[in-house]
Design a protein around this motif. Structure first.
Motif, short mmCIF file in Angstrom:
data_model
loop_
_atom_site.label_atom_id
_atom_site.label_comp_id
_atom_site.label_asym_id
_atom_site.label_seq_id
_atom_site.Cartn_x
_atom_site.Cartn_y
_atom_site.Cartn_z
N THR A 330 0.84 -1.20 0.00
CA THR A 330 0.00 0.00 0.00
C THR A 330 0.88 1.25 0.00
O THR A 330 2.09 1.19 0.19
CB THR A 330 -0.92 0.03 1.23
N ASP A 331 0.23 2.39 -0.17
CA ASP A 331 0.94 3.67 -0.10
C ASP A 331 0.72 4.33 1.26
O ASP A 331 0.79 5.55 1.39
CB ASP A 331 0.51 4.60 -1.23
N LEU A 332 0.48 3.50 2.29
CA LEU A 332 0.22 4.00 3.64
C LEU A 332 1.46 3.84 4.53
O LEU A 332 2.26 2.93 4.30
CB LEU A 332 -0.93 3.23 4.27
N PRO A 333 1.61 4.67 5.54
CA PRO A 333 2.67 4.43 6.54
C PRO A 333 2.45 3.09 7.23
O PRO A 333 1.32 2.73 7.56
CB PRO A 333 2.51 5.58 7.53
N VAL A 334 3.54 2.36 7.44
CA VAL A 334 3.47 1.03 8.06
C VAL A 334 4.52 0.94 9.15
O VAL A 334 5.68 1.33 8.95
CB VAL A 334 3.70 -0.08 7.02
N LEU A 335 4.12 0.42 10.31
CA LEU A 335 5.07 0.07 11.37
C LEU A 335 5.18 -1.44 11.43
O LEU A 335 4.16 -2.14 11.50
CB LEU A 335 4.61 0.62 12.72
N LEU A 336 6.40 -1.94 11.43
CA LEU A 336 6.67 -3.37 11.53
C LEU A 336 7.40 -3.66 12.83
O LEU A 336 8.41 -3.01 13.15
CB LEU A 336 7.52 -3.85 10.35
N ASP A 337 6.91 -4.66 13.55
CA ASP A 337 7.54 -5.07 14.81
C ASP A 337 7.59 -6.59 14.85
O ASP A 337 6.85 -7.29 14.13
CB ASP A 337 6.72 -4.52 15.98
N ALA A 338 8.47 -7.13 15.69
CA ALA A 338 8.49 -8.54 16.06
C ALA A 338 8.46 -9.47 14.84
O ALA A 338 9.39 -9.45 14.03
CB ALA A 338 7.33 -8.82 17.03
N ASP A 339 7.40 -10.26 14.69
CA ASP A 339 7.33 -11.21 13.58
C ASP A 339 7.35 -10.51 12.22
O ASP A 339 7.85 -11.07 11.23
CB ASP A 339 6.07 -12.08 13.69
N GLY A 340 6.83 -9.30 12.16
CA GLY A 340 6.91 -8.54 10.91
C GLY A 340 8.35 -8.28 10.52
O GLY A 340 8.70 -8.31 9.33
N LEU A 341 9.21 -8.02 11.50
CA LEU A 341 10.64 -7.81 11.22
C LEU A 341 11.29 -9.09 10.75
O LEU A 341 12.16 -9.08 9.86
CB LEU A 341 11.33 -7.28 12.48
#
Length: 486
Positions: A330-341
């Motif tokens: 997407t063209d949205l701001p995204v925060l990635l943490d934990a499993d996303g990293l």
């Protein structure tokens, strides 16, 4: 003193240039006397808190450079006010700052051997090594540092001159023996080595003394203050509704880890966004804990959002990976943490190909998977990773470091407490930052503001007993109110 001088940290090279410029417009020794006057004021205030200046035993640990001269001039001021001040040299006597030593002796101070100090000093002043020092302390200075540790353990207050001896001014690295201070009196500006890593642990409370330095370049890092957070934090206006305040989507937790979903959505509710959507397998638990959160099965079906928080407790299976890829597309701001990293560490190009803002919130082991070992220079590590990955990196730790992919100064947050290093607190942090992103706050400032209020919540939770994530979440609304107002 300007806000930049109070909260900005410059590298040694820039500080030396600013000092040369200032000295060109001052009488000989004028800059040192300014520094020493500020140091003496702080030392006198500390002595006043513990019984008074007059008659107080004070020991100066002095090296051979200007740092030792600062200590000697300050010691002379204390001696004239009635303190019993002795200096112990960490170098051969002939290398001690001559003018400073003469002023010190003229005020009644004495240069003695370490063995001559038999009474525990009320105050110890560390003037062994200044900002030019690199590597560990040499044997004579190291011997004095060991003695200083023993005095401090017995109740002496230890004040470092500009930075604790043995700490690298630019990186915060400690290679071998170093001074541990209760208070560091920094001259003209902060040093990056005082803000993060081992240097921050050694520095204690840091106070900047204005000595008239002016810098021609921006700082390499800035310490985040409550005033800055207050300026960044969005406040709803009379024409706002839940959508204009920001909609944050949260894809976190799973059937196995529903707590991550509860904590992340709870953190988002305490931020400025007006609407929180949850997408995932823990939706029943989220509905029970937070009935104001709208829940759905997947990110693709969640509905409109203005920022996404993804990864805490999500898992790393194919379904989780698909969710991460979807939000990153997407063209949205995204925060990635934990499993996303963990998922993006397998394919960093998912980040490098993004045009929209991305915030990563790794601890050291997660950082190592993304960008290599952190190393002793945490500010440089965060900046390096941010440039390489094209993302804003929030490196968790005793001092949280935030760096963007551009050349802007890094932010350092000192509001937290060590007890925040416990399971689930990062989930709360992610939610707060995501809410700020949805509210339109730029990524570096959103990360810095979120980390600051999260740190204050940790302090409040500590007052109630052991720090656990649910207590941090419960304290978060109070923390936000204390920092930014209701």
């Amino acid at each position: 003193m300007s806000e930049d001088a109070r909260t900005g940290a410059w590298p040694v090279k820039a500080i030396r240039a600013a000092e040369r410029d200032a000295m060109a417009h001052l009488p000989s020794g004028g800059l040192m006397r300014r520094a020493a006057a500020g140091l003496a004021r702080r030392c006198a205030a500390l002595l006043a808190d513990s019984g008074g200046v007059y008659g107080a035993p004070v020991v100066l640990l002095v090296g051979g450079g200007d740092n030792g001269g600062d200590a000697l001039y300050a010691g002379a001021t204390l001696a004239r006010r009635g303190a019993v001040v002795r200096a112990v040299a960490g170098v051969q006597d002939e290398r001690v700052h001559r003018a400073g030593l003469a002023a010190f002796r003229a005020a009644g101070g004495r240069l003695v051997e370490l063995t001559d100090v038999r009474e525990r000093p009320a105050l110890v002043v560390d003037g062994l090594l200044g900002i030019g020092g690199h590597g560990g302390l040499r044997p004579d200075a190291a011997r004095l540092a060991v003695a200083a540790d023993a005095w401090r353990a017995a109740g002496s207050v230890l004040v470092a001159v500009d930075l604790p001896s043995g700490v690298d001014a630019d990186t915060g690295e400690v290679a071998g023996v170093a001074i541990t201070a209760d208070v560091t009196v920094a001259f003209g500006s902060l040093k990056a080595g005082l803000l993060a890593g081992a240097g921050a642990v050694r520095a204690g409370l840091v106070e900047v003394v204005d000595i008239g330095l002016n810098f021609s370049e921006p700082p390499m890092a800035r310490l985040v203050t409550a005033d800055a957070v207050r300026d960044w934090w969005p406040h709803p206006g009379p024409n706002d509704d839940k959508y204009t305040r920001g909609v944050v989507g949260v894809a976190a937790g799973s059937e196995q880890y529903p707590g991550a979903a509860i904590l992340s959505t709870g953190g988002a509710l305490s931020g400025p966004a007006g609407y929180v959507r949850y997408a995932g397998a823990a939706r029943d638990a989220v509905r029970t804990a937070h009935p104001e959160v709208v829940s759905g099965r997947s990110v693709a079906e969640a509905g409109r959002a203005q920022a996404w928080v993804v990864g805490s407790g999500l898992g790393t299976d194919d379904a989780a990976a698909d969710a991460v890829r979807w939000v990153l597309s997407t063209d949205l701001p995204v925060l990635l943490d934990a499993d996303g990293l963990t998922i993006v560490a397998r394919d960093p190009n998912l980040l490098r190909d993004r045009k929209a803002p991305t915030v990563l919130t790794p601890h050291d082991r997660e950082f190592a998977r993304l960008a290599g070992e952190v190393g002793p220079d945490r500010i440089d590590a965060a900046r390096r990773a941010a440039r390489d990955l094209g993302a804003t990196v929030l490196l968790k730790g005793y001092r949280t470091v935030i760096a963007g992919p551009d050349d802007a100064p890094a932010y350092v947050v000192a509001a937290g407490v060590p007890e925040l290093a416990t399971a689930g607190t990062g989930d709360v942090l992610s939610g707060v930052i995501g809410s700020l992103l949805a509210g339109g706050v730029p990524p570096a400032e959103a990360a810095a503001a979120g980390a600051f209020v999260h740190g204050i919540a940790g302090r409040l939770a500590r007052e109630e007993g052991p720090v656990v994530a649910s207590r941090v979440l419960a304290a978060l609304p109070t923390a936000v109110n204390q920092v930014v107002g209701g």
